[in-house]
Design a protein around this motif. Structure first.
Motif, PDB file in Angstrom:
ATOM      1  N   PRO A  22       0.804  -1.228   0.000  1.00 20.56           N
ATOM      2  CA  PRO A  22       0.000   0.000   0.000  1.00 20.56           C
ATOM      3  C   PRO A  22       0.834   1.273   0.000  1.00 20.56           C
ATOM      4  CG  PRO A  22      -0.856  -1.589   1.585  1.00 20.56           C
ATOM      5  CD  PRO A  22       0.468  -2.114   1.124  1.00 20.56           C
ATOM      6  N   LEU A  23       1.941   1.278   0.741  1.00 21.94           N
ATOM      7  CA  LEU A  23       2.805   2.458   0.748  1.00 21.94           C
ATOM      8  C   LEU A  23       3.397   2.692  -0.644  1.00 21.94           C
ATOM      9  CD1 LEU A  23       4.756   2.058   4.114  1.00 21.94           C
ATOM     10  CD2 LEU A  23       2.966   3.707   3.605  1.00 21.94           C
ATOM     11  N   GLY A  24       3.800   1.609  -1.289  1.00 22.47           N
ATOM     12  CA  GLY A  24       4.370   1.728  -2.624  1.00 22.47           C
ATOM     13  C   GLY A  24       3.395   2.294  -3.629  1.00 22.47           C
ATOM     14  N   CYS A  25       2.113   2.005  -3.438  1.00 19.64           N
ATOM     15  CA  CYS A  25       1.099   2.561  -4.347  1.00 19.64           C
ATOM     16  C   CYS A  25       1.108   4.080  -4.313  1.00 19.64           C
ATOM     17  CB  CYS A  25      -0.283   2.030  -3.986  1.00 19.64           C
ATOM     18  SG  CYS A  25      -0.509   0.276  -4.318  1.00 19.64           S
ATOM     19  N   PHE A  26       1.189   4.652  -3.122  1.00 21.69           N
ATOM     20  CA  PHE A  26       1.219   6.112  -3.022  1.00 21.69           C
ATOM     21  C   PHE A  26       2.517   6.674  -3.580  1.00 21.69           C
ATOM     22  CE2 PHE A  26      -2.214   5.516   0.098  1.00 21.69           C
ATOM     23  CZ  PHE A  26      -3.082   6.511  -0.325  1.00 21.69           C
ATOM     24  N   ILE A  27       3.615   5.936  -3.428  1.00 22.65           N
ATOM     25  CA  ILE A  27       4.878   6.382  -4.024  1.00 22.65           C
ATOM     26  C   ILE A  27       4.740   6.461  -5.544  1.00 22.65           C
ATOM     27  CG2 ILE A  27       7.288   5.737  -4.421  1.00 22.65           C
ATOM     28  CD1 ILE A  27       7.329   4.562  -1.625  1.00 22.65           C
ATOM     29  N   VAL A  28       4.092   5.465  -6.138  1.00 21.12           N
ATOM     30  CA  VAL A  28       3.892   5.444  -7.584  1.00 21.12           C
ATOM     31  C   VAL A  28       2.910   6.539  -7.996  1.00 21.12           C
ATOM     32  CG1 VAL A  28       2.960   4.085  -9.506  1.00 21.12           C
ATOM     33  CG2 VAL A  28       4.486   3.012  -7.836  1.00 21.12           C
ATOM     34  N   TRP A  29       1.787   6.640  -7.293  1.00 20.59           N
ATOM     35  CA  TRP A  29       0.777   7.635  -7.645  1.00 20.59           C
ATOM     36  C   TRP A  29       1.313   9.058  -7.560  1.00 20.59           C
ATOM     37  CZ3 TRP A  29      -3.139   4.914  -3.942  1.00 20.59           C
ATOM     38  CH2 TRP A  29      -3.675   3.795  -4.588  1.00 20.59           C
ATOM     39  N   ARG A  30       2.080   9.329  -6.523  1.00 18.83           N
ATOM     40  CA  ARG A  30       2.552  10.695  -6.271  1.00 18.83           C
ATOM     41  C   ARG A  30       3.921  10.974  -6.883  1.00 18.83           C
ATOM     42  NH1 ARG A  30      -0.684  12.963  -1.972  1.00 18.83           N
ATOM     43  NH2 ARG A  30       0.795  14.701  -2.013  1.00 18.83           N
ATOM     44  N   ARG A 168      -0.731  17.631   6.380  1.00 18.58           N
ATOM     45  CA  ARG A 168      -0.507  16.797   7.560  1.00 18.58           C
ATOM     46  C   ARG A 168      -0.533  15.316   7.193  1.00 18.58           C
ATOM     47  NH1 ARG A 168      -4.626  17.652  12.386  1.00 18.58           N
ATOM     48  NH2 ARG A 168      -6.000  16.660  10.852  1.00 18.58           N
ATOM     49  N   ALA A 169      -1.451  14.937   6.296  1.00 17.82           N
ATOM     50  CA  ALA A 169      -1.521  13.538   5.863  1.00 17.82           C
ATOM     51  C   ALA A 169      -0.256  13.136   5.121  1.00 17.82           C
ATOM     52  CB  ALA A 169      -2.747  13.329   4.978  1.00 17.82           C
ATOM     53  N   LEU A 170       0.273  14.034   4.274  1.00 16.42           N
ATOM     54  CA  LEU A 170       1.489  13.721   3.520  1.00 16.42           C
ATOM     55  C   LEU A 170       2.684  13.581   4.451  1.00 16.42           C
ATOM     56  CD1 LEU A 170       2.924  13.265   0.848  1.00 16.42           C
ATOM     57  CD2 LEU A 170       3.156  15.758   0.611  1.00 16.42           C
ATOM     58  N   PHE A 171       2.773  14.445   5.456  1.00 13.26           N
ATOM     59  CA  PHE A 171       3.882  14.344   6.402  1.00 13.26           C
ATOM     60  C   PHE A 171       3.790  13.054   7.204  1.00 13.26           C
ATOM     61  CE2 PHE A 171       5.889  15.338  10.549  1.00 13.26           C
ATOM     62  CZ  PHE A 171       7.186  15.539  10.094  1.00 13.26           C
ATOM     63  N   ALA A 172       2.579  12.685   7.598  1.00 14.85           N
ATOM     64  CA  ALA A 172       2.391  11.420   8.312  1.00 14.85           C
ATOM     65  C   ALA A 172       2.797  10.245   7.431  1.00 14.85           C
ATOM     66  CB  ALA A 172       0.940  11.281   8.754  1.00 14.85           C
ATOM     67  N   PHE A 173       2.478  10.320   6.138  1.00 11.66           N
ATOM     68  CA  PHE A 173       2.862   9.265   5.203  1.00 11.66           C
ATOM     69  C   PHE A 173       4.381   9.148   5.114  1.00 11.66           C
ATOM     70  CE2 PHE A 173       4.112   8.243   0.775  1.00 11.66           C
ATOM     71  CZ  PHE A 173       3.679   6.931   0.737  1.00 11.66           C
ATOM     72  N   LYS A 174       5.074  10.267   5.100  1.00 11.26           N
ATOM     73  CA  LYS A 174       6.535  10.243   5.048  1.00 11.26           C
ATOM     74  C   LYS A 174       7.117   9.596   6.306  1.00 11.26           C
ATOM     75  CE  LYS A 174       7.013  14.278   2.028  1.00 11.26           C
ATOM     76  NZ  LYS A 174       7.481  15.689   1.918  1.00 11.26           N
ATOM     77  N   LEU A 175       6.501   9.841   7.451  1.00 14.49           N
ATOM     78  CA  LEU A 175       6.960   9.206   8.684  1.00 14.49           C
ATOM     79  C   LEU A 175       6.725   7.690   8.631  1.00 14.49           C
ATOM     80  CD1 LEU A 175       5.831  11.703  11.480  1.00 14.49           C
ATOM     81  CD2 LEU A 175       8.092  11.446  10.431  1.00 14.49           C
ATOM     82  N   LEU A 176       5.610   7.277   8.044  1.00 13.48           N
ATOM     83  CA  LEU A 176       5.358   5.841   7.887  1.00 13.48           C
ATOM     84  C   LEU A 176       6.388   5.212   6.960  1.00 13.48           C
ATOM     85  CD1 LEU A 176       1.450   5.701   7.569  1.00 13.48           C
ATOM     86  CD2 LEU A 176       2.867   5.292   9.581  1.00 13.48           C
ATOM     87  N   MET A 177       6.765   5.934   5.925  1.00 13.36           N
ATOM     88  CA  MET A 177       7.819   5.435   5.042  1.00 13.36           C
ATOM     89  C   MET A 177       9.129   5.271   5.801  1.00 13.36           C
ATOM     90  SD  MET A 177       7.509   7.189   1.283  1.00 13.36           S
ATOM     91  CE  MET A 177       9.152   6.571   0.931  1.00 13.36           C
ATOM     92  N   ALA A 178       9.430   6.240   6.656  1.00 16.62           N
ATOM     93  CA  ALA A 178      10.655   6.163   7.451  1.00 16.62           C
ATOM     94  C   ALA A 178      10.639   4.931   8.345  1.00 16.62           C
ATOM     95  CB  ALA A 178      10.811   7.436   8.297  1.00 16.62           C
ATOM     96  N   LEU A 179       9.483   4.630   8.926  1.00 14.79           N
ATOM     97  CA  LEU A 179       9.370   3.463   9.801  1.00 14.79           C
ATOM     98  C   LEU A 179       9.540   2.169   9.011  1.00 14.79           C
ATOM     99  CD1 LEU A 179       8.836   2.240  12.548  1.00 14.79           C
ATOM    100  CD2 LEU A 179       6.368   2.493  12.147  1.00 14.79           C
ATOM    101  N   VAL A 180       8.927   2.084   7.834  1.00 17.36           N
ATOM    102  CA  VAL A 180       9.051   0.878   7.013  1.00 17.36           C
ATOM    103  C   VAL A 180      10.486   0.673   6.563  1.00 17.36           C
ATOM    104  CG1 VAL A 180       8.405  -0.157   4.808  1.00 17.36           C
ATOM    105  CG2 VAL A 180       6.655   0.831   6.267  1.00 17.36           C
TER     106      VAL A 180
END
Length: 274
Positions: A22-30, A168-180
């Motif tokens: 799911p995280l990769g999907c947003f990386i591709v979309w964005r 705020r959602a985008l920043f939270a997504f970046k933090l989730l990427m950092a955790l993964v």
């Protein structure tokens, strides 16, 4: 009968693939692939600082990757340079600083190749628990920000008009990427993490008709790549991490075969970005 270490590698790899999809999907979309590379490269600086201050490696990598996200946000607000240029500066600078710090720490024995390319076969039961616990946290938080993040992917102005706070959602997504990335570093290594995020998502894009379906297919494609890569590594005695990425690449190449080749009705062409 497969050895215990191989089964642990399978379980850990599948868990990581389910989260990365799911995280990769947003990386591709964005179109954030370069940002993913920057986060991955900063992981080596996190490793160096963790060893220097004797803290947990995963925590150190997460903190550095999070700080890189904050630094990028601040530099973007100042203006003057494009995002690509800023990402290039942060990516190569953090990687170089990490390598220099490792070279200076002569009192510490470091398996640099292990950090760069991973060693999924060395995963322990504690690592598996950490992967699944951290993965559940990441997926749960992603579910919370899914709607504003998806809306801002389509149109930032529309998301703001609906009061969804896309920044705020985008920043939270970046933090989730950092955790993964912090979790995945030990499995596939710093240089291959982004591949596991991007390639299964790109494969899923060929078959999905909705964002949610693409996220599920990406997780399945990642899990297939992990299983195929590990068995291929066992059969041909090749490095496990790179072999997993090669398996993911083969799946992506197979997805490019026209559906008519299999007697299926071709899907409409066009951008599937939600």
């Amino acid at each position: 009968m497969l050895d215990d270490f191989f089964m642990r590698a399978l379980v850990a790899g599948i868990g990581l693939a389910v989260v990365a999809g799911p995280l990769g999907c947003f990386i591709v979309w964005r179109r954030m692939a370069y940002f993913g590379d920057t986060m991955a490269h900063s992981a080596l600086l996190g490793v160096a600082l963790s060893l220097l201050f004797e803290i947990n490696l995963t925590l150190g990598v997460f903190m550095v990757a999070a700080l890189v996200s904050v630094a990028l946000l601040l530099l973007q607000r100042r203006g003057g340079l494009s995002t690509d240029a800023l990402l290039g500066i942060l990516s190569h600078s953090t990687l170089a600083i990490g390598l220099v710090m490792v070279a200076f720490m002569s009192w510490v024995r470091i398996d640099l190749m292990g950090f760069l390319f991973g060693d999924i076969l060395a995963v322990s039961k504690l690592d598996i628990a950490f992967i699944y616990g951290g993965g559940a946290l990441v997926l749960g938080l992603l579910a919370l920000i899914w709607r504003p993040l998806l809306a801002s992917t389509v149109s930032t102005e529309l998301a703001e008009a609906e009061g969804l706070n896309p920044e705020r959602a985008l920043f939270a997504f970046k933090l989730l990427m950092a955790l993964v990335i912090a979790i995945a570093m030990k499995l596939v290594g710093i240089l291959l993490i982004t591949s596991l995020l991007i390639i299964p998502a790109a494969t899923a894009r060929r078959f999905a008709t909705t964002p949610e379906r693409m996220a599920v297919i990406a997780s399945v494609a990642g899990a297939l790549a992990v299983c195929s890569g590990l068995f291929g590594s066992l059969e041909y005695d090749t490095p496990s991490g790179p072999t997993i990425v090669v398996a993911a690449l083969i799946l992506f190449a197979a997805s490019l075969i026209p559906r008519s080749f299999f007697g299926l009705r071709p899907q409409p062409t066009g951008d599937k970005t939600p």
